[in-house]
Enzyme design. Structure first.
Site, PDB file in Angstrom:
ATOM      1  N   THR A  34      50.474  34.541  42.903  1.00 55.05           N
ATOM      2  CA  THR A  34      50.865  35.031  41.577  1.00 55.05           C
ATOM      3  C   THR A  34      52.262  34.579  41.178  1.00 55.05           C
ATOM      4  O   THR A  34      52.532  34.313  40.003  1.00 55.05           O
ATOM      5  CB  THR A  34      50.765  36.575  41.558  1.00 55.05           C
TER       6      THR A  34
ATOM      7  N   SER B 149      45.935  33.196  47.139  1.00 53.16           N
ATOM      8  CA  SER B 149      45.964  33.405  48.594  1.00 53.16           C
ATOM      9  C   SER B 149      44.621  33.813  49.202  1.00 53.16           C
ATOM     10  O   SER B 149      44.426  33.590  50.397  1.00 53.16           O
ATOM     11  CB  SER B 149      47.082  34.370  48.994  1.00 53.16           C
TER      12      SER B 149
ATOM     13  N   THR C  50      50.245  37.483  47.407  1.00 53.69           N
ATOM     14  CA  THR C  50      50.467  38.707  48.172  1.00 53.69           C
ATOM     15  C   THR C  50      49.205  39.244  48.837  1.00 53.69           C
ATOM     16  O   THR C  50      49.298  40.027  49.787  1.00 53.69           O
ATOM     17  CB  THR C  50      51.058  39.815  47.271  1.00 53.69           C
ATOM     18  N   ASP C  51      48.018  38.808  48.347  1.00 59.41           N
ATOM     19  CA  ASP C  51      46.780  39.390  48.892  1.00 59.41           C
ATOM     20  C   ASP C  51      46.663  39.202  50.399  1.00 59.41           C
ATOM     21  O   ASP C  51      46.069  40.044  51.087  1.00 59.41           O
ATOM     22  CB  ASP C  51      45.549  38.752  48.226  1.00 59.41           C
TER      23      ASP C  51
HETATM   24  N1  ASP Z   1      45.676  37.295  43.917  1.00 56.68           N
HETATM   25  C1  ASP Z   1      47.045  36.872  44.092  1.00 56.68           C
HETATM   26  C2  ASP Z   1      47.138  36.050  45.356  1.00 56.68           C
HETATM   27  O1  ASP Z   1      47.163  36.612  46.420  1.00 56.68           O
HETATM   28  C3  ASP Z   1      47.891  38.074  44.185  1.00 56.68           C
HETATM   29  C4  ASP Z   1      49.354  37.825  44.340  1.00 56.68           C
HETATM   30  O2  ASP Z   1      49.828  36.768  44.628  1.00 56.68           O
HETATM   31  O3  ASP Z   1      50.067  38.825  44.201  1.00 56.68           O
HETATM   32  O4  ASP Z   1      47.202  34.841  45.264  1.00 56.68           O
END
Ligand code: ASP
Length: 327
Positions: free
Chosen positions: A14, A57, A89-90
Site C-alpha cells: 500500500t 504483499s 502490511t498484510d
Molecule cells: N494489501 C496491502 C498489501 O499488503 C496492504 C498494505 O500494504 O497495507 O500489499
C-alpha cells in the site's frame, strides 16, 4: 561525520500504491520515488534505493524473501550499515521473521509499510519510512535482528502481528509489547530480546508447509489428504493452549507419522502448553502422538520456521531442533 549507508529495498504494498484507471489502488511507486518523497532521509543516511518487486504483499512468495535476505547479506558484506525493506502490511509478520532467521549479524534490518495509500489524506508511508531509516541507521538497533517499524513503534520480528485491517496502529506484539519507539527522531530501545538462531539463506526456499486453524466441531476429514498433497509439513492452530476435539487426535497422530506436525494455538498469543491437560485431544495427548509444540510462536511464524527447517528433507528431528529455542 559520514552518514551511515542504508540499503532500501521496496517490494510493493500500500505504501507504493496509487489509484489506477481500472479502479482501486495498486502498487506503482518504486523505492527511489518513495525515498525522494521524504527529503529528511538525506539527513539520516546515504541511501541506495532498489525495487526488486512491485507486488501487493499477499502475492509475495517466501522464495522472493529468501532472495531479499541474500541481497541484504551481500549488501552488508559490501559495507552497508543497515537495510530497510518496504512491503505490504498484510504479510509483514511473515517476511520480518523470514529475514530475522536468514540475515545473521548485528546490522539492523527494518521492515516497514503503510496502512494508507501513497496519495491518501494522512498517508502514513512517509513517516514510517523515515522512522524505519532512523532505526536502521541507529547503533541502538544493532544486535536486535530484523525489526518492524510502523506508527513510531519498534517491534521484534518474532513477536509482531498485524492486528487490525485498517488502523495505522495495526501492528502489535501481543506477547511482549514493542521493544521501543522512535521519539524525537531517535530510536529509543527499552527491551533487548535474545536473537533467534540463524538459518542459512543459501540453502534454498522454504519447504511447503500447510497451516490449519481448528474450529469447534471440525472433525478433521480433510486431514488425511494433507500428507498426500506434497506438503513437507503441517502447522495446526489448536484451541487454547493447543487442543483439538478428541476424535481428531488419532488422525493428527497418523499425519504426524507421515510429515512433521507442529502444534500452535489459535489464541492471539501465549505459549502452547506441554504438560497440563490430560484429556484426549489435549496437548499431552497430541505431543505423545508426535506433534511438536510451537512454543510461543504464532501459527504463521511457526509455518515459516518449519519451512526453513525442512529444506534439507529433514523430518520430525529437524522440526524438534528448530523449535527447541522457542519453548
Ligand atoms: N494489501 C496491502 C498489501 O499488503 C496492504 C498494505 O500494504 O497495507 O500489499
Amino acid at each position: 561525520m559520514t552518514k551511515p549507508r542504508l540499503l532500501v529495498l521496496s517490494l510493493g504494498g500500500t505504501i507504493t500504491m496509487v489509484p489506477t484507471a481500472e479502479g482501486g489502488i495498486a502498487p506503482k511507486l518504486g523505492a527511489a520515488e518513495l525515498v525522494a518523497s521524504v527529503p529528511a532521509l538525506g539527513e539520516i543516511a546515504q541511501i541506495e534505493a532498489r525495487s526488486p518487486f512491485r507486488l501487493p504483499s499477499p502475492s509475495l512468495e517466501p522464495g522472493q524473501l529468501v532472495a531479499v535476505a541474500r541481497e541484504i547479506n551481500r549488501g552488508f558484506a559490501e559495507g552497508f550499515d543497515g537495510a530497510v525493506v518496504i512491503q505490504g502490511t498484510d504479510t509483514i509478520e511473515e517476511s520480518a521473521f523470514l529475514l530475522d532467521l536468514l540475515v545473521p549479524g548485528d546490522r539492523p534490518v527494518v521492515i516497514t509499510g503503510a496502512m494508507r495509500g501513497a496519495d491518501a489524506p494522512g498517508a502514513d508511508g512517509p513517516a514510517n519510512l523515515l522512522s524505519a531509516a532512523i532505526v536502521a541507521a541507529s547503533p541502538e538497533a544493532r544486535g536486535l535482528g530484523t525489526l518492524a517499524v510502523l506508527n513510531y513503534d519498534i517491534h521484534a520480528a518474532r513477536f509482531v502481528q498485524k492486528s487490525h485491517t485498517a488502523l495505522p496502529s495495526a501492528f502489535l506484539s501481543p506477547l511482549v509489547g514493542p521493544l521501543g519507539a522512535v521519539v524525537e527522531r531517535r530510536a529509543q530501545i527499552h527491551v533487548r530480546p535474545a536473537r533467534s538462531p540463524a538459518h542459512d539463506a543459501e540453502a534454498g526456499e522454504p519447504a511447503p508447509v500447510a497451516l490449519l486453524k481448528w474450529g469447534m466441531g471440525e472433525d478433521g476429514r480433510m486431514l488425511r489428504s494433507v500428507a498426500g498433497l506434497g506438503y513437507a509439513g503441517l502447522v495446526i492452530e489448536g484451541m487454547g493452549a493447543g487442543h483439538v476435539p478428541a476424535a481428531v487426535a488419532p488422525i493428527l497422530g497418523e499425519v504426524a507419522r507421515a510429515i512433521p506436525v507442529i502444534l500452535a494455538s489459535r489464541a492471539m498469543t501465549g505459549p502452547v502448553f506441554t504438560s497440563t491437560y490430560g484429556y484426549p485431544g489435549g496437548e499431552i495427548d497430541l505431543i505423545g502422538r508426535g506433534l511438536v509444540p510451537a512454543g510461543h510462536l504464532s501459527g504463521l511464524k511457526a509455518r515459516i520456521l518449519l519451512g526453513l527447517a525442512l529444506r534439507g528433507g529433514g523430518g520430525r528431528e529437524a522440526a524438534l531442533s528448530a523449535f527447541a529455542p522457542y519453548q
